[in-house]
Write a protein that holds these residues in place. Sequence first.
Motif, mmCIF file in Angstrom:
data_model
loop_
_atom_site.group_PDB
_atom_site.id
_atom_site.type_symbol
_atom_site.label_atom_id
_atom_site.label_comp_id
_atom_site.label_asym_id
_atom_site.label_seq_id
_atom_site.Cartn_x
_atom_site.Cartn_y
_atom_site.Cartn_z
ATOM 1 N N ASP A 33 40.394 44.608 36.975
ATOM 2 C CA ASP A 33 39.278 43.930 37.649
ATOM 3 C C ASP A 33 38.304 43.417 36.596
ATOM 4 O OD1 ASP A 33 38.125 44.019 40.824
ATOM 5 O OD2 ASP A 33 36.693 43.474 39.243
ATOM 6 N N ALA A 34 37.741 42.260 36.893
ATOM 7 C CA ALA A 34 36.810 41.616 35.950
ATOM 8 C C ALA A 34 35.523 42.406 35.773
ATOM 9 C CB ALA A 34 36.485 40.215 36.468
ATOM 10 N N MET A 35 35.161 43.171 36.786
ATOM 11 C CA MET A 35 33.851 43.826 36.788
ATOM 12 C C MET A 35 33.931 45.222 36.160
ATOM 13 S SD MET A 35 32.095 41.451 38.068
ATOM 14 C CE MET A 35 30.503 42.120 38.522
ATOM 15 N N PRO A 36 32.783 45.821 35.849
ATOM 16 C CA PRO A 36 32.805 47.181 35.277
ATOM 17 C C PRO A 36 33.267 48.238 36.285
ATOM 18 C CG PRO A 36 30.700 46.092 34.855
ATOM 19 C CD PRO A 36 31.433 45.242 35.845
ATOM 20 N N VAL A 131 46.924 55.517 40.119
ATOM 21 C CA VAL A 131 46.671 54.129 39.703
ATOM 22 C C VAL A 131 45.862 54.135 38.398
ATOM 23 C CG1 VAL A 131 45.491 51.989 40.376
ATOM 24 C CG2 VAL A 131 46.693 53.359 42.102
ATOM 25 N N GLN A 132 46.293 53.312 37.458
ATOM 26 C CA GLN A 132 45.541 53.177 36.202
ATOM 27 C C GLN A 132 44.569 52.012 36.354
ATOM 28 O OE1 GLN A 132 46.057 55.356 33.568
ATOM 29 N NE2 GLN A 132 47.311 56.314 35.170
ATOM 30 N N PHE A 133 43.301 52.285 36.174
ATOM 31 C CA PHE A 133 42.278 51.243 36.347
ATOM 32 C C PHE A 133 41.900 50.627 35.001
ATOM 33 C CE2 PHE A 133 42.021 53.581 40.237
ATOM 34 C CZ PHE A 133 41.655 52.649 41.189
ATOM 35 N N HIS A 134 41.893 49.297 34.957
ATOM 36 C CA HIS A 134 41.486 48.583 33.740
ATOM 37 C C HIS A 134 40.309 47.696 34.113
ATOM 38 C CE1 HIS A 134 45.422 49.711 31.943
ATOM 39 N NE2 HIS A 134 45.852 49.536 33.186
ATOM 40 N N MET A 135 39.114 48.197 33.858
ATOM 41 C CA MET A 135 37.914 47.435 34.215
ATOM 42 C C MET A 135 37.572 46.433 33.111
ATOM 43 S SD MET A 135 37.046 48.447 37.175
ATOM 44 C CE MET A 135 38.773 48.397 37.405
ATOM 45 N N LEU A 177 29.264 39.485 42.213
ATOM 46 C CA LEU A 177 29.970 40.741 42.510
ATOM 47 C C LEU A 177 31.427 40.685 42.042
ATOM 48 C CD1 LEU A 177 28.595 41.457 46.096
ATOM 49 C CD2 LEU A 177 27.725 42.253 43.895
ATOM 50 N N GLY A 178 31.841 39.568 41.458
ATOM 51 C CA GLY A 178 33.173 39.522 40.845
ATOM 52 C C GLY A 178 34.081 38.415 41.330
ATOM 53 N N SER A 179 34.040 38.082 42.625
ATOM 54 C CA SER A 179 34.984 37.057 43.116
ATOM 55 C C SER A 179 34.327 35.686 43.024
ATOM 56 C CB SER A 179 35.411 37.372 44.550
ATOM 57 O OG SER A 179 34.302 37.745 45.329
ATOM 58 N N ASN A 180 34.817 34.877 42.101
ATOM 59 C CA ASN A 180 34.157 33.587 41.860
ATOM 60 C C ASN A 180 35.060 32.389 42.134
ATOM 61 O OD1 ASN A 180 35.920 33.697 39.780
ATOM 62 N ND2 ASN A 180 34.396 33.785 38.145
ATOM 63 N N GLY A 181 36.275 32.639 42.626
ATOM 64 C CA GLY A 181 37.165 31.526 42.963
ATOM 65 C C GLY A 181 37.752 30.824 41.736
#
Length: 436
Positions: A33-36, A131-135, A177-181
């Motif tokens: 995910d792009a966000m922290p 699940v491995q999270f990659h922020m 919030l992260g979703s920018n299209g």
Amino acid sequence: MQNKKVAVIGGGPAGLMAAEVLSEAGVAVDLYDAMPSVGRKFLLAGKGGLNLTHSESADRFAERYGERRTQIEALLRSFGPQQLREWAHGLGIETFVGTSGRVFPADMKAAPLLRAWLNRLRHPVHGGAGVQFHMRHRWLGWAEDGRTLRFDTPQGEARAQADAVVLALGGGSWARLGSNGAWVPLLAARGVAVAPLLPANCGFDVAVQRHLPAQGQSLPVQAVPAAAGWSEFFASRFAGQPFKTVAVSFTNAQGLTFQRKGEFVATATGVEGSLIYAASSLLRDEIIRTGHATLYLDLLPDFTPERVLAEVAHPRGSRSLSSHLKSRLGLDGIKMALLHELLSKDEMHDATRLAAAIKALPLRLVAARPLDEAISSAGGVLFEVLNDDLMCAALPRLFCAGEMLDWEAPTGGYLLTACFASGRQAGAGVLRYLAA
Ligand SMILES: Cc1cc2nc3c(=O)[nH]c(=O)nc-3n(C[C@H](O)[C@H](O)[C@H](O)COP(=O)(O)OP(=O)(O)OC[C@H]3O[C@@H](n4cnc5c(N)ncnc54)[C@H](O)[C@@H]3O)c2cc1C
């Protein structure tokens, strides 16, 4: 499945749901995910009371997806409102049905549900790695081989490979919030057909016909061309104030009608709020087609037109028009101000025209508010380029889920339900693909 690896990109409700289905089947899942942190829009949704789903009949529920009813209904068959509630219960979150039929977590909040969910994803009860999270990994598309995934990270560009990829990148609203299209051109460049993202459940700007006294006299008035936004007076006094219990009606050029009683709010330049959101897809499409949409407001939906006319026409003696309307009809505040804003002096002092306006006041809308301000997005990846498992025909191994698909729905829990359902479908679709 044990040696398979899947990348899920986007950690909103849809991506997390796909990750859960995969991880439960023993697949190694890397979630980027792009966000922290994940689930930021989901947490925001919880601020005003997290409306998870709705308790109405399956048929009525499916109707809410309009032109995409068939496609969303197919997803809901595996994971509909009841399954969603049971799933939440499995996380220790009780739900209840509100008076409107909407379903909420008992505490109305998103944070406890998200916390329990993330904990289960990281430490699954069935064992396994979780699940491995990659922020802070913003997906940039593919490398030259067309397969390796590229991410922008604080440490520079990172690359990853996977046996399958689920994209759950959200729509284009609330970019902070992260979703920018930003995914739209990336997919379009690979031949995936995407309908332009448009604001859904959004507010609108009005255009108000200003009435000026004809030269040298106060009456009759002359109208000047409609100007965007409210008058300075109206905006400064009434922006942020609600219109309580009004009714709106709108009929588009095709004869489709929206009519409902409820509430909405005046903004600095127009209108927003539940009643406006409910009509927003019709209004938006009409503005795209013709440049404007005229909404009719009934300021007193509980009064018949005859009663309104009788009260307006009742002799008022020396009382001002304002105190007359207030005492006979309870009209005051923002409703009264709107009449002054939209009607000429002539109209205000003509009982027949004033009474008619109180029951059907035309409000001209000229623009939807920008996508970034909207509750959700319309448009996205066309279902026609996906198979039933939400895999792209043009790019096998690539699945899409959530708000980035081309569907829209009103508020009421329909958005989250379809995001969860499509996430599950994509996850299950990946499993079928890997097994084949
Ligand atoms: C104010 C508000 C209130 C709402 N209230 C409700 C409600 O009560 N009920 C309801 O049903 N719906 C509600 N919604 C809508 C609902 O929150 C969304 O429809 C839902 O969150 C969409 O889920 P999603 O997983 O598809 O996308 P999102 O939740 O938007 O998640 C997408 C994720 O992808 C990540 N991402 C995007 N691009 C990239 C990239 N290039 N690389 C890596 N990661 C990326 C983002 O950071 C984000 O975490 C509300 C929305 C808003 C704005």
